[in-house]
Design an enzyme around this catalytic site. Sequence first.
Site, PDB file in Angstrom:
ATOM      1  N   ASP A  36       0.849  -1.192   0.000  1.00  0.00           N
ATOM      2  CA  ASP A  36       0.000   0.000   0.000  1.00  0.00           C
ATOM      3  C   ASP A  36       0.883   1.240   0.000  1.00  0.00           C
ATOM      4  O   ASP A  36       1.931   1.261   0.668  1.00  0.00           O
ATOM      5  CB  ASP A  36      -0.850   0.046   1.275  1.00  0.00           C
ATOM      6  CG  ASP A  36      -2.252  -0.507   1.069  1.00  0.00           C
ATOM      7  OD1 ASP A  36      -2.604  -0.813  -0.077  1.00  0.00           O
ATOM      8  OD2 ASP A  36      -2.974  -0.632   2.068  1.00  0.00           O
ATOM      9  N   ASN A  87      -3.798  12.684  -1.695  1.00  0.00           N
ATOM     10  CA  ASN A  87      -4.801  13.202  -2.627  1.00  0.00           C
ATOM     11  C   ASN A  87      -5.458  14.472  -2.095  1.00  0.00           C
ATOM     12  O   ASN A  87      -5.734  15.413  -2.854  1.00  0.00           O
ATOM     13  CB  ASN A  87      -5.875  12.143  -2.887  1.00  0.00           C
ATOM     14  CG  ASN A  87      -5.542  11.247  -4.065  1.00  0.00           C
ATOM     15  OD1 ASN A  87      -4.737  11.598  -4.921  1.00  0.00           O
ATOM     16  ND2 ASN A  87      -6.147  10.073  -4.105  1.00  0.00           N
ATOM     17  N   ASP A 128      -2.677  10.555  -9.256  1.00  0.00           N
ATOM     18  CA  ASP A 128      -2.515   9.626 -10.386  1.00  0.00           C
ATOM     19  C   ASP A 128      -1.055   9.562 -10.836  1.00  0.00           C
ATOM     20  O   ASP A 128      -0.539   8.488 -11.159  1.00  0.00           O
ATOM     21  CB  ASP A 128      -3.393  10.062 -11.558  1.00  0.00           C
ATOM     22  CG  ASP A 128      -4.872   9.803 -11.318  1.00  0.00           C
ATOM     23  OD1 ASP A 128      -5.206   9.107 -10.334  1.00  0.00           O
ATOM     24  OD2 ASP A 128      -5.696  10.291 -12.118  1.00  0.00           O
ATOM     25  N   GLU A 182      -4.787   2.414  -4.173  1.00  0.00           N
ATOM     26  CA  GLU A 182      -3.354   2.613  -3.959  1.00  0.00           C
ATOM     27  C   GLU A 182      -2.648   1.314  -3.570  1.00  0.00           C
ATOM     28  O   GLU A 182      -1.511   1.332  -3.092  1.00  0.00           O
ATOM     29  CB  GLU A 182      -3.122   3.664  -2.862  1.00  0.00           C
ATOM     30  CG  GLU A 182      -3.503   3.240  -1.458  1.00  0.00           C
ATOM     31  CD  GLU A 182      -4.961   3.520  -1.120  1.00  0.00           C
ATOM     32  OE1 GLU A 182      -5.261   3.644   0.086  1.00  0.00           O
ATOM     33  OE2 GLU A 182      -5.791   3.609  -2.035  1.00  0.00           O
TER      34      GLU A 182
END
Length: 307
Positions: A170, A178, A187, A214
Amino acid sequence: MRPTILIVDDEVTNIEIMNAVLEDDYEICFATSGEEALEVARMSMPDLILLDVLMPEIDGYEVCRQLKGDPALVDIPVIFTTALGDQEAEAKGLQMGAIDYVTKPLVPIVVRARVRNHLDMKRMRDELATLAVTDALTGLGNRRRMENQLTREIATLSLRGDALSVIILDVDFFKRFNDIYGHTEGDRCLSMVAAALNRAMLRAGDLAVRYGGEEFACMLPGTSHAEAMETARSILHRIAALGIPHSASDAASYVTVSMGVATAICTPGARPQSWISAADRQLYAAKAAGRNTVNGAEYEPAALMSF
């Protein structure tokens, strides 16, 4: 790389004839019995099988039935070769999952044309299948690709009693990333992590995928636990070396990942999800240890089956 064709016939003369017809364009392997055909198919994973119907002990129909019942072999096209030449036999073969029939004595131009046509169709199917198992953002495989490939590798590795290692990772505190930097930068971050991950896959059979959001996963067939842990630590360093700023992370001032590694010897009937679940458990332990680290374990096959 030339396509591989498996020729199955209990008459060596017939194998020699078909080999002479096809060897200029294809890699050829062969088997002289149904049992041997199944073994060779699992080891060589051919692109197409030319399968004799009438063989002692295990006939072509039974071989075809077992091929189509094996998740690792089900997509390999089968062309029956037979001297029977009757519609009932042909219908039975097609119902068993064969894609075509050629009758003996073989006509070389017909054999070459049918083999070429079916390999072209298989190539197109494979290309469409690849699109279906590719993550659009990162270009890595997706979750379906991982699950499909795990099924195939477990079947193959079980024949040798070899090890399989799976890594789940992860991106640490990615929601915070974000929230601060925006989804476009998010992204871009995932694409950079994916590229670093892919560069760490050093063996031909190694596979890195975006498992979801993720979360990423790696499949390392024939890899011991020590080797898998070394690969995981390499991934950790590669991603840290990207130096992607992450001011909201509690683990570091840059983007980091947490990883779980699970390794076990493959046995017949083992479930792909067992490796995923075990690696997930190790990932949670890595997060509990403060993130930006690797946690792993080697499992006995029986213990792995409990996941």
